[in-house]
Design a protein around this motif. Structure first.
Motif, PDB file in Angstrom:
ATOM      1  N   ALA A  62       0.824  -1.206   0.000  1.00  0.00           N
ATOM      2  CA  ALA A  62       0.000   0.000   0.000  1.00  0.00           C
ATOM      3  C   ALA A  62       0.855   1.252   0.000  1.00  0.00           C
ATOM      4  CB  ALA A  62      -0.879   0.018   1.261  1.00  0.00           C
ATOM      5  N   MET A  63       2.008   1.203   0.668  1.00  0.00           N
ATOM      6  CA  MET A  63       2.679   2.478   0.954  1.00  0.00           C
ATOM      7  C   MET A  63       3.669   2.906  -0.116  1.00  0.00           C
ATOM      8  SD  MET A  63       0.876   3.400   3.300  1.00  0.00           S
ATOM      9  CE  MET A  63       1.614   4.990   3.513  1.00  0.00           C
ATOM     10  N   LYS A  84      -2.408  -6.477  -3.488  1.00  0.00           N
ATOM     11  CA  LYS A  84      -2.410  -7.647  -2.618  1.00  0.00           C
ATOM     12  C   LYS A  84      -3.697  -8.440  -2.793  1.00  0.00           C
ATOM     13  CE  LYS A  84       0.614  -5.455   0.729  1.00  0.00           C
ATOM     14  NZ  LYS A  84       0.762  -4.898   2.085  1.00  0.00           N
ATOM     15  N   GLN A  97       5.113 -12.663  -1.420  1.00  0.00           N
ATOM     16  CA  GLN A  97       5.873 -11.582  -0.767  1.00  0.00           C
ATOM     17  C   GLN A  97       6.156 -11.981   0.673  1.00  0.00           C
ATOM     18  OE1 GLN A  97       3.453  -8.421   0.612  1.00  0.00           O
ATOM     19  NE2 GLN A  97       5.087  -6.883   0.727  1.00  0.00           N
ATOM     20  N   TYR A 101       8.151  -9.151   8.681  1.00  0.00           N
ATOM     21  CA  TYR A 101       7.103  -9.384   9.688  1.00  0.00           C
ATOM     22  C   TYR A 101       5.801  -9.889   9.068  1.00  0.00           C
ATOM     23  CZ  TYR A 101       6.344  -4.846   7.627  1.00  0.00           C
ATOM     24  OH  TYR A 101       6.205  -3.847   6.719  1.00  0.00           O
ATOM     25  N   ASP A 121       9.206   2.449  -4.349  1.00  0.00           N
ATOM     26  CA  ASP A 121       8.542   2.012  -3.132  1.00  0.00           C
ATOM     27  C   ASP A 121       9.018   2.875  -1.977  1.00  0.00           C
ATOM     28  OD1 ASP A 121       7.869  -1.352  -1.734  1.00  0.00           O
ATOM     29  OD2 ASP A 121       6.755   0.537  -1.658  1.00  0.00           O
ATOM     30  N   ASP A 122       8.344   2.734  -0.843  1.00  0.00           N
ATOM     31  CA  ASP A 122       8.655   3.603   0.288  1.00  0.00           C
ATOM     32  C   ASP A 122       9.903   3.141   1.027  1.00  0.00           C
ATOM     33  OD1 ASP A 122       6.629   2.184   2.909  1.00  0.00           O
ATOM     34  OD2 ASP A 122       7.185   1.298   0.994  1.00  0.00           O
ATOM     35  N   VAL A 123      10.043   1.823   1.242  1.00  0.00           N
ATOM     36  CA  VAL A 123      11.165   1.336   2.046  1.00  0.00           C
ATOM     37  C   VAL A 123      11.583  -0.042   1.558  1.00  0.00           C
ATOM     38  CG1 VAL A 123       9.581   0.397   3.775  1.00  0.00           C
ATOM     39  CG2 VAL A 123      11.942   0.869   4.413  1.00  0.00           C
ATOM     40  N   SER A 125      13.683  -3.323   3.258  1.00  0.00           N
ATOM     41  CA  SER A 125      14.226  -3.823   4.526  1.00  0.00           C
ATOM     42  C   SER A 125      14.897  -5.173   4.288  1.00  0.00           C
ATOM     43  CB  SER A 125      13.106  -3.932   5.567  1.00  0.00           C
ATOM     44  OG  SER A 125      13.614  -4.438   6.775  1.00  0.00           O
ATOM     45  N   THR A 126      14.121  -6.255   4.156  1.00  0.00           N
ATOM     46  CA  THR A 126      14.722  -7.556   3.816  1.00  0.00           C
ATOM     47  C   THR A 126      14.924  -7.694   2.311  1.00  0.00           C
ATOM     48  OG1 THR A 126      12.609  -8.717   3.461  1.00  0.00           O
ATOM     49  CG2 THR A 126      13.476  -8.613   5.744  1.00  0.00           C
ATOM     50  N   GLY A 127      14.220  -6.881   1.539  1.00  0.00           N
ATOM     51  CA  GLY A 127      14.281  -7.004   0.075  1.00  0.00           C
ATOM     52  C   GLY A 127      13.246  -7.961  -0.484  1.00  0.00           C
ATOM     53  N   GLY A 128      12.464  -8.578   0.399  1.00  0.00           N
ATOM     54  CA  GLY A 128      11.492  -9.579  -0.062  1.00  0.00           C
ATOM     55  C   GLY A 128      10.461  -9.009  -1.007  1.00  0.00           C
ATOM     56  N   THR A 129       9.967  -7.826  -0.716  1.00  0.00           N
ATOM     57  CA  THR A 129       8.954  -7.220  -1.592  1.00  0.00           C
ATOM     58  C   THR A 129       9.538  -6.830  -2.940  1.00  0.00           C
ATOM     59  OG1 THR A 129       7.771  -6.403   0.353  1.00  0.00           O
ATOM     60  CG2 THR A 129       7.280  -5.337  -1.762  1.00  0.00           C
TER      61      THR A 129
HETATM   62  O1  LIG Z   1      12.086  -5.136   2.082  1.00  0.00           O
HETATM   63  P1  LIG Z   1      10.867  -5.747   2.759  1.00  0.00           P
HETATM   64  O2  LIG Z   1      11.241  -6.553   3.974  1.00  0.00           O
HETATM   65  O3  LIG Z   1      10.015  -6.499   1.782  1.00  0.00           O
HETATM   66  O4  LIG Z   1      10.011  -4.556   3.363  1.00  0.00           O
HETATM   67  C1  LIG Z   1       9.642  -3.486   2.552  1.00  0.00           C
HETATM   68  C2  LIG Z   1       8.140  -3.519   2.271  1.00  0.00           C
HETATM   69  O5  LIG Z   1       7.419  -3.505   3.541  1.00  0.00           O
HETATM   70  C3  LIG Z   1       6.283  -2.647   3.411  1.00  0.00           C
HETATM   71  O6  LIG Z   1       5.240  -3.317   2.732  1.00  0.00           O
HETATM   72  P2  LIG Z   1       4.068  -4.074   3.556  1.00  0.00           P
HETATM   73  O7  LIG Z   1       3.382  -4.937   2.571  1.00  0.00           O
HETATM   74  O8  LIG Z   1       4.663  -4.703   4.779  1.00  0.00           O
HETATM   75  O9  LIG Z   1       3.177  -2.932   4.122  1.00  0.00           O
HETATM   76  P3  LIG Z   1       2.217  -1.865   3.387  1.00  0.00           P
HETATM   77  O10 LIG Z   1       1.041  -2.583   2.852  1.00  0.00           O
HETATM   78  O11 LIG Z   1       1.924  -0.914   4.511  1.00  0.00           O
HETATM   79  O12 LIG Z   1       3.046  -1.212   2.299  1.00  0.00           O
HETATM   80  C4  LIG Z   1       6.793  -1.530   2.546  1.00  0.00           C
HETATM   81  O13 LIG Z   1       5.738  -0.815   1.927  1.00  0.00           O
HETATM   82  C5  LIG Z   1       7.681  -2.254   1.537  1.00  0.00           C
HETATM   83  O14 LIG Z   1       6.950  -2.602   0.388  1.00  0.00           O
END
Ligand SMILES: O=P(O)(O)OC[C@H]1O[C@H](OP(=O)(O)OP(=O)(O)O)[C@H](O)[C@@H]1O
Length: 184
Positions: A62-63, A84, A97, A101, A121-123, A125-129
């Protein structure tokens, strides 16, 4: 440079999601509010640093949506949102994905073979998304010319680089019980 982003990150509260120190921030959560000057600062930087010789902007629910939408409005480039939710449209591509967490499915519609795209994308972290997104775009036959995440934490960006992807991030941070620190 990026003073609003830096200042707001240093003020970001931490929310424990299991063992994960999750920072709550307007860009990554839309909380407490998304100020236009912050979005403008972020998108202006993306325009200055990203490869925008593209057909479409791709972001992830979403973000990434507010960032992708602002970038689309600034550049007049169409936006594709990876959802999603399954739509069952012809050619829909589903990928799994996994984040630090959560686990789920992502569904790509609207990208055709040969499309040149940037992923924003906004962030990371693990790179999984990001890796799931890149797998979906590869399956669609798209050419990913750039990947740009606003905030980098953890080892996800390095994971993408090890797999041969170029990724740009605007700020690298770490987060623990006491808060967010900006690394560079
Ligand atoms: O590198 P990663 O570990 O994959 O984390 C990064 C992802 O985590 C969040 O998505 P998430 O689906 O958790 O939340 P959101 O629906 O609020 O974007 C964020 O928007 C990134 O897409």
């Amino acid at each position: 440079m990026l003073e609003r982003l830096k200042r707001s990150l240093l003020e970001a509260p931490i929310y424990k999601r299991g063992d994960y120190n999750y920072f709550i921030h307007p860009i990554t959560d839309g909380v407490p509010e998304v100020r236009p000057d912050l979005i403008r600062e972020v998108v202006t930087h993306i325009i200055r640093t990203g490869n925008l010789d593209i057909d479409k902007i791709v972001t992830i629910e979403a973000m990434g949506i507010h960032i992708g939408t602002a970038l689309s409005l600034f550049t007049d480039i169409p936006l594709v949102i990876i959802r999603k939710r399954k739509y069952g449209l012809p050619g829909e591509i589903a990928v799994s994905q996994v984040t630090g967490y959560s686990k789920g499915e992502l569904y790509l519609n609207g990208v055709s073979s040969g499309d040149r795209v940037i992923v924003v994308d906004d962030v990371i972290s693990t790179g999984g998304t990001a890796l799931a997104t890149l797998a979906a775009l590869k399956a669609a036959g798209a050419e990913v010319v750039d990947v740009l995440c606003v905030i980098e934490r953890g080892k996800g960006a390095d994971r993408l680089r090890r797999e041969g992807y170029q990724i740009k991030t605007m700020l690298r941070v770490e987060a623990d019980d006491s808060g967010v620190r900006i690394l560079d």
